[in-house]
Design a protein around this motif. Structure first.
Motif, PDB file in Angstrom:
ATOM      1  N   UNK A 112       0.837  -1.202   0.000  1.00 53.23           N
ATOM      2  CA  UNK A 112       0.000   0.000   0.000  1.00 53.23           C
ATOM      3  C   UNK A 112       0.868   1.247   0.000  1.00 53.23           C
ATOM      4  N   UNK A 113       0.380   2.296  -0.646  1.00 58.40           N
ATOM      5  CA  UNK A 113       1.050   3.589  -0.603  1.00 58.40           C
ATOM      6  C   UNK A 113       0.193   4.622   0.122  1.00 58.40           C
ATOM      7  N   UNK A 114      -0.810   4.146   0.863  1.00 50.20           N
ATOM      8  CA  UNK A 114      -1.712   5.064   1.558  1.00 50.20           C
ATOM      9  C   UNK A 114      -1.088   5.548   2.866  1.00 50.20           C
ATOM     10  N   UNK A 150       4.959   4.632   0.442  1.00 50.06           N
ATOM     11  CA  UNK A 150       4.488   4.426   1.802  1.00 50.06           C
ATOM     12  C   UNK A 150       5.581   4.637   2.825  1.00 50.06           C
ATOM     13  N   UNK A 151       6.771   4.152   2.520  1.00 52.73           N
ATOM     14  CA  UNK A 151       7.913   4.313   3.420  1.00 52.73           C
ATOM     15  C   UNK A 151       8.330   5.780   3.502  1.00 52.73           C
ATOM     16  N   UNK A 152       8.433   6.451   2.358  1.00 53.01           N
ATOM     17  CA  UNK A 152       8.862   7.849   2.346  1.00 53.01           C
ATOM     18  C   UNK A 152       7.898   8.745   3.114  1.00 53.01           C
ATOM     19  N   UNK A 153       6.599   8.476   3.003  1.00 55.04           N
ATOM     20  CA  UNK A 153       5.615   9.279   3.724  1.00 55.04           C
ATOM     21  C   UNK A 153       5.799   9.117   5.224  1.00 55.04           C
ATOM     22  N   UNK A 154       6.033   7.885   5.684  1.00 50.67           N
ATOM     23  CA  UNK A 154       6.258   7.648   7.108  1.00 50.67           C
ATOM     24  C   UNK A 154       7.525   8.349   7.583  1.00 50.67           C
ATOM     25  N   UNK A 155       8.575   8.268   6.788  1.00 54.02           N
ATOM     26  CA  UNK A 155       9.830   8.920   7.174  1.00 54.02           C
ATOM     27  C   UNK A 155       9.665  10.436   7.226  1.00 54.02           C
TER      28      UNK A 155
END
Length: 283
Positions: A112-114, A150-155
């Protein structure tokens, strides 16, 4: 930090994907209002954004070494002890069915990219170094959102808290600083690009909206109102923005008392969040 982000989540949750006319009429910060499409959900109740953030915060204060099974176990435990609404339907069903973290990992398809990994990443920003933040934000994101976006948004969400908490510069420069750490393009045109209009479902959208609100300055009340006024996935943007802004000495801590008073206060509500906050700030 946790109480403020929960207020942003609970207040924003009343307006998530609501009609713009409803938002325009009721986004007054004079109290929580019931969501027009969610009958039976009390006003002032936080959503999955806060519940999953609690899971992350508890793991941080425990001092335990993070592993995928441990993170997954935290998510399952937090849900089963105090079920909340707001999860994506399939993930909600999965959490309801699984009994432990190992089962969750076996059954998950984390492509997911949400916004799920970004909405819960705030407490990670309290860690002492940028490398710590990037590592832990990525590790927890990969449980459910194992995609570059998804990872970049969390970071990015965690880095915003790190910037404010460690006083790395003026709040007006937070988006540019994040972009300097995460320059790779995941399809959003850059973290410092101002957001306008409805917030869609992808995680980078909520993060960019939150960074736009942060960089514009003002107090927590203005930031919360502005996040909600975008319409769309406003509770996630408000959660991310208030998590970071609450750690900045530049930002007036001026949320209306009624939003503090009427935030849910059960076993894992306002008072629990305040106690957990005290422990978090000592890590």
């Amino acid at each position: 930090m946790l109480v403020e982000l929960a207020i942003g989540d609970a207040y924003g949750g009343s307006f998530e994907h609501a009609y713009p006319s409803f938002v325009a009429e009721h986004n007054t910060l004079t109290g929580y209002v019931p969501h027009p499409g969610q009958l039976g959900v009390p006003a002032g109740r936080y959503t999955d954004d806060t519940q999953m953030t609690i899971a992350i915060a508890e793991l941080l204060v425990s001092g335990r070494r993070w592993t995928p099974p441990l993170l997954a176990e935290q998510f399952v435990r937090a849900y089963h002890r105090d079920p909340h609404d707001g999860y994506a339907p399939r993930f909600h069903q999965l959490l309801s069915e699984v009994q432990d973290g190992e089962e969750l990992l076996r059954r998950l398809q984390p492509q997911s990219d949400k916004s799920g990994a970004a909405m819960r990443a705030g407490p990670i920003g309290l860690l002492p170094t940028v490398d710590d933040v990037l590592y832990h934000a990525k590790l927890q994101a990969r449980i459910t959102h194992d995609t570059p976006a998804g990872i970049a948004a969390a970071q990015a969400a965690a880095l915003a808290v790190h910037y404010c908490h460690h006083r790395l510069g003026p709040v007006s420069e937070v988006a540019r600083w994040v972009e300097g750490i995460l320059p790779e393009d995941v399809g959003h045109g850059g973290w410092a690009r101002p957001w306008s209009g409805k917030i869609g479902p992808q995680g980078w959208m909520s993060v960019r909206a939150a960074l736009t609100v942060l960089a514009a300055g003002g107090g927590l009340a203005r930031m919360l109102h502005t996040c909600v006024a975008f319409t769309g996935d406003v509770d996630t943007a408000a959660t991310i923005a208030l998590a970071a802004a609450s750690r900045s000495p530049e930002v007036a801590q001026d949320l209306p008392p009624v939003l503090w008073r009427d935030l849910e206060n059960g076993e894992y509500g306002r008072d629990y969040l305040a106690r957990l906050d005290e422990q978090l700030l000592r890590i």
